[in-house]
Structure formats: structure tokens, C-alpha cells
Design a protein around this motif. Structure first.
Motif, mmCIF file in Angstrom:
data_model
loop_
_atom_site.group_PDB
_atom_site.id
_atom_site.type_symbol
_atom_site.label_atom_id
_atom_site.label_comp_id
_atom_site.label_asym_id
_atom_site.label_seq_id
_atom_site.Cartn_x
_atom_site.Cartn_y
_atom_site.Cartn_z
ATOM 1 N N GLY A 50 0.791 -1.224 0.000
ATOM 2 C CA GLY A 50 0.000 0.000 0.000
ATOM 3 C C GLY A 50 0.819 1.268 0.000
ATOM 4 N N LEU A 51 2.092 1.172 0.382
ATOM 5 C CA LEU A 51 2.911 2.375 0.492
ATOM 6 C C LEU A 51 3.142 3.033 -0.863
ATOM 7 C CD1 LEU A 51 4.496 4.079 2.547
ATOM 8 C CD2 LEU A 51 6.485 2.602 2.106
ATOM 9 N N GLY A 52 3.402 2.219 -1.897
ATOM 10 C CA GLY A 52 3.617 2.786 -3.223
ATOM 11 C C GLY A 52 2.407 3.549 -3.720
ATOM 12 N N SER A 72 -1.796 3.049 -13.808
ATOM 13 C CA SER A 72 -2.209 1.644 -13.790
ATOM 14 C C SER A 72 -1.890 1.071 -12.419
ATOM 15 C CB SER A 72 -1.507 0.830 -14.878
ATOM 16 O OG SER A 72 -0.104 0.854 -14.750
ATOM 17 N N THR A 73 -2.790 0.211 -11.946
ATOM 18 C CA THR A 73 -2.511 -0.542 -10.739
ATOM 19 C C THR A 73 -2.986 -1.977 -10.961
ATOM 20 O OG1 THR A 73 -2.564 -0.520 -8.320
ATOM 21 C CG2 THR A 73 -4.630 -0.008 -9.451
ATOM 22 N N LYS A 74 -2.962 -2.777 -9.912
ATOM 23 C CA LYS A 74 -3.134 -4.209 -10.110
ATOM 24 C C LYS A 74 -4.076 -4.805 -9.064
ATOM 25 C CE LYS A 74 1.530 -4.239 -11.968
ATOM 26 N NZ LYS A 74 2.023 -2.961 -11.424
ATOM 27 N N VAL A 75 -4.585 -5.972 -9.400
ATOM 28 C CA VAL A 75 -5.441 -6.734 -8.501
ATOM 29 C C VAL A 75 -4.874 -8.151 -8.412
ATOM 30 C CG1 VAL A 75 -7.500 -5.363 -8.999
ATOM 31 C CG2 VAL A 75 -6.982 -7.386 -10.407
ATOM 32 N N GLY A 76 -5.339 -8.882 -7.407
ATOM 33 C CA GLY A 76 -4.865 -10.238 -7.204
ATOM 34 C C GLY A 76 -4.305 -10.473 -5.818
ATOM 35 N N ARG A 77 -4.000 -9.381 -5.130
ATOM 36 C CA ARG A 77 -3.576 -9.459 -3.737
ATOM 37 C C ARG A 77 -4.413 -8.496 -2.907
ATOM 38 N NH1 ARG A 77 1.526 -9.651 -6.442
ATOM 39 N NH2 ARG A 77 3.025 -11.225 -5.672
ATOM 40 N N LEU A 78 -4.973 -8.986 -1.829
ATOM 41 C CA LEU A 78 -5.618 -8.129 -0.839
ATOM 42 C C LEU A 78 -4.653 -7.945 0.325
ATOM 43 C CD1 LEU A 78 -9.203 -9.672 -0.845
ATOM 44 C CD2 LEU A 78 -8.469 -7.542 -1.944
ATOM 45 N N LEU A 79 -4.698 -6.793 0.946
ATOM 46 C CA LEU A 79 -3.794 -6.485 2.054
ATOM 47 C C LEU A 79 -4.507 -6.720 3.378
ATOM 48 C CD1 LEU A 79 -2.166 -3.213 0.651
ATOM 49 C CD2 LEU A 79 -1.316 -5.576 0.508
ATOM 50 N N GLU A 80 -3.951 -7.614 4.177
ATOM 51 C CA GLU A 80 -4.531 -7.970 5.468
ATOM 52 C C GLU A 80 -3.546 -7.624 6.592
ATOM 53 O OE1 GLU A 80 -7.531 -8.902 5.618
ATOM 54 O OE2 GLU A 80 -7.974 -9.588 3.583
ATOM 55 N N PRO A 81 -4.034 -7.240 7.774
ATOM 56 C CA PRO A 81 -3.131 -6.916 8.891
ATOM 57 C C PRO A 81 -2.255 -8.106 9.272
ATOM 58 C CG PRO A 81 -5.368 -6.162 9.344
ATOM 59 C CD PRO A 81 -5.457 -7.021 8.115
ATOM 60 N N THR A 82 -1.032 -7.801 9.696
ATOM 61 C CA THR A 82 -0.105 -8.829 10.135
ATOM 62 C C THR A 82 0.592 -8.382 11.413
ATOM 63 O OG1 THR A 82 1.845 -10.130 9.530
ATOM 64 C CG2 THR A 82 1.761 -7.900 8.705
ATOM 65 N N ALA A 95 7.929 -1.533 5.572
ATOM 66 C CA ALA A 95 6.595 -1.337 5.013
ATOM 67 C C ALA A 95 5.545 -1.408 6.113
ATOM 68 C CB ALA A 95 6.319 -2.396 3.948
ATOM 69 N N PRO A 96 4.320 -0.970 5.841
ATOM 70 C CA PRO A 96 3.252 -1.034 6.839
ATOM 71 C C PRO A 96 2.979 -2.477 7.270
ATOM 72 C CG PRO A 96 2.617 0.405 5.023
ATOM 73 C CD PRO A 96 3.880 -0.287 4.604
ATOM 74 N N PRO A 97 2.382 -2.675 8.450
ATOM 75 C CA PRO A 97 2.120 -4.029 8.972
ATOM 76 C C PRO A 97 0.917 -4.679 8.288
ATOM 77 C CG PRO A 97 1.302 -2.406 10.522
ATOM 78 C CD PRO A 97 2.009 -1.625 9.436
ATOM 79 N N LEU A 98 1.079 -4.907 6.995
ATOM 80 C CA LEU A 98 0.055 -5.549 6.183
ATOM 81 C C LEU A 98 0.697 -6.690 5.409
ATOM 82 C CD1 LEU A 98 -1.654 -2.323 4.782
ATOM 83 C CD2 LEU A 98 -2.591 -3.847 6.541
ATOM 84 N N GLU A 99 -0.074 -7.721 5.142
ATOM 85 C CA GLU A 99 0.425 -8.881 4.424
ATOM 86 C C GLU A 99 -0.414 -9.078 3.162
ATOM 87 O OE1 GLU A 99 2.838 -12.250 3.654
ATOM 88 O OE2 GLU A 99 3.059 -10.535 5.013
#
Length: 323
Positions: A50-52, A72-82, A95-99
Motif C-alpha cells: 500500500g505504500l507505493g 495503472s494498478t493491479k489486482v490479485g492481492r488483498l492487504l490484510e493486517p499482520t 513497510a506497513p504491517p500488512l500482508e
């Protein structure tokens, strides 16, 4: 389908790929690119988790308030807390605490673009790519993810395009085989191919290029420096395919350096200009961090390269790019 400029900017670097970059430098990079006439930016939720996207969105809000730049951006990964506090994860630092969690289903695609819009501060995304399908990333799970995409995610991409919410759809990948699999089954406006059609890998994409000419699918070439070695050179500890380069690659880069030196051409100039000799290639998007890299990239893009150099490095006569 929108017209793309021949030169864009990849934004993995401002998502802290390999090394930390502060917000100021990230913003200065985007500002310098815009000032230099670079009006296309490629990003992804995966870049810094998410930082970019967040940094690109902030910079464009300040320096491109009329939203003229293409994204342009992309799909295929969702960001979940880690809970992980590792300094480096998946190549990204601090990077932020997301996986990132792979999900190519219909609902996941719609959730992903909504989250990207929020981070980018824009309702409209110009191009939307399904990110990293294929065996190189997924191994034994590749078939399952492909099935999810064909049955769900691709339908979501078509819905978004047909509704005018995006101008074009496609895939962003680092391997060629999956592009053929997809072209056998679905229509793609654009393929973003990273690292597989470069001065180091001139022939690997030949069959794919022929298909793209036949179908009218445009190619965007990412990773023109093969993750760094074609700009940093054979004598510097660098990356090839996001990892330390094997000896055979280092030796080939040294050969290319010697050939370029005979014609007073910087190796990165030859690497950047090589893909654009092919008419099916719409755009090349080197990753940039810092105003200095933006300035250097413009020099490389405009550096005069004699035909004799292309002959010396084994580049065949091109299907010239329609500039």
C-alpha cells in the motif's frame, strides 16, 4: 483504449523495494517525472503493501491536481493486517504491517480496486492488471488461482472496463508462459511484461510478440534493466530477477558493457531503448527513485544509438516502434 506514452515510471521503488525511501524523496521523484513529461505511472497494492499507491496518490494530488497523468494498478492481492515486525518482507523494507494475500475472485477484484482508489485518491484507474498469475509465483497453486481468475476476476475486470471505470485491462507478470495461457482463453488489452523482453533476454518473448501483433494486444515492458544489473553494471553487487545475479548473467552483462563502450553509449541507454524498437511495445516503465534517476532516464531515452551497436550486441532488425 487509451494511448500510452513511450516512457512511464514504475513505482515499486517508492514502495521501498530493497531499501527504504522517505516520503519526501518519493514525492520529489513523482514531481520530477511529471515535470519531465513522464505522464504514466504503474503501481500495485503489493508495492510496499500500500505504500507505493499511497505515496503516488499524495504526490499526484499535489503536483497533478487536474488528474492528467495516467495510472495503472493491479489486482490479485488483498492487504490484510499482520503481526510481523520483520524489517524486510517480500523484498520491501520498512513497510506497513500488512500482508498481501492472493485472491483473484470477482469480489476480491472489486474490493482491491476500491482500496486502491482510496490510496491513490482517484476514482478512475486508467489500466487495471491482474498481478502475478502463473507458476513462477504460485507453483502448485497456479491452476487454482487461474481458475479463480477466469471464473471471477476476469469478469470483474470486464465489468469495470465496460462500465468505463477503467480504460483497459490486462495482466502484469514476470513470465511468458502464462501470457499464452491467457491469450488462449480471454481478450487482453495490455500485457505488462516485466524483465522478459530486455537486452539480456532478446528472444524469449518472440512468440508472444507475434501473438500480440496479431491480436492487437499492446505490450508495456517493465523491468528493462532486469531488476538493476543493466543499469548498475557487471562490477556492482546488484539484482537480476530480484535476486543476486548468476555468473553467466554477469559475464553477459560485461560483454554488453564492452560493446556499448566501443560506441560511447551507456549500457542503460541501450537497455532502455531496446524494447521500443518493437512496434508491439507501447511503453517502457523503468523503476525510478529520486530526481537524479529521472534526469538520467531522460538522457538514456534520448541518447543516439548507431545501428552498428545493435548489430554488435546481437539485436536483429526491428519492427520499428510507431512513435
Amino acid at each position: 483504449m487509451i494511448a500510452l506514452p513511450t516512457l512511464g515510471m514504475g513505482c515499486a521503488g517508492i514502495g521501498n523495494l530493497y531499501r527504504p525511501v522517505d516520503d519526501r524523496v518519493a514525492g520529489e521523484t513523482v514531481a520530477a517525472a511529471l515535470a519531465a513529461g513522464i505522464g504514466y505511472f504503474d503501481v500495485a497494492p503489493h508495492y510496499g503493501f500500500g505504500l507505493g499507491e499511497t505515496r503516488l496518490g499524495a504526490a499526484l494530488a499535489e503536483h497533478d491536481p487536474q488528474a492528467r497523468a495516467l495510472i495503472s494498478t493491479k489486482v490479485g492481492r488483498l492487504l490484510e493486517p499482520t503481526d510481523s515486525d520483520a524489517a524486510e518482507r517480500h523484498g520491501f523494507v520498512d513497510a506497513p504491517p500488512l500482508e498481501p494475500v492472493f485472491d483473484y475472485t470477482y469480489d476480491a477484484v472489486l474490493r482491491s480496486i476500491d482500496a486502491s482508489r482510496a490510496r491513490l485518491r482517484r476514482e478512475r484507474i486508467d489500466l487495471l492488471f491482474a498481478h502475478d498469475l502463473g507458476a513462477m509465483v504460485h507453483g502448485n497453486d497456479a491452476a487454482r488461482h487461474m481458475a479463480d481468475f477466469l471464473a471471477g476476476g476476469y469478469l470483474a475486470l470486464r465489468r469495470l472496463r465496460d462500465a468505463g471505470e477503467v480504460a483497459g485491462i490486462g495482466v502484469g507478470v514476470n513470465e511468458i508462459a502464462v501470457c499464452h495461457v491467457l491469450l488462449d482463453r480471454v481478450e487482453l488489452d495490455v500485457i505488462l511484461l516485466a524483465g522478459r523482453y530486455t537486452l539480456l533476454e532478446q528472444d524469449a518473448a518472440a512468440a508472444l510478440i507475434e501473438r500480440c501483433r496479431a491480436t492487437g494486444t499492446r505490450l508495456v515492458i517493465g523491468g528493462p534493466y532486469n531488476s538493476g544489473i543493466l543499469v548498475e553494471g557487471s562490477r556492482t553487487a546488484s539484482h537480476f530477477d530480484y535476486a543476486p545475479p548468476p555468473a553467466s548473467v554477469v559475464a553477459r552483462v560485461a560483454e554488453l558493457e564492452r560493446a556499448c563502450a566501443r560506441f560511447d553509449v551507456p549500457l542503460p541507454a541501450a537497455a532502455l531503448q531496446f524494447p521500443l524498437r518493437e512496434a508491439a511495445v507501447a511503453c517502457v516503465i523503468p523503476g525510478l527513485v529520486g530526481a537524479e534517476q529521472v534526469a538520467a532516464t531522460l538522457q538514456y531515452a534520448e541518447w543516439p544509438i548507431p545501428d552498428a551497436l545493435w548489430d554488435a550486441v546481437g539485436v536483429p532488425s526491428p519492427h520499428e516502434h510507431a512513435a
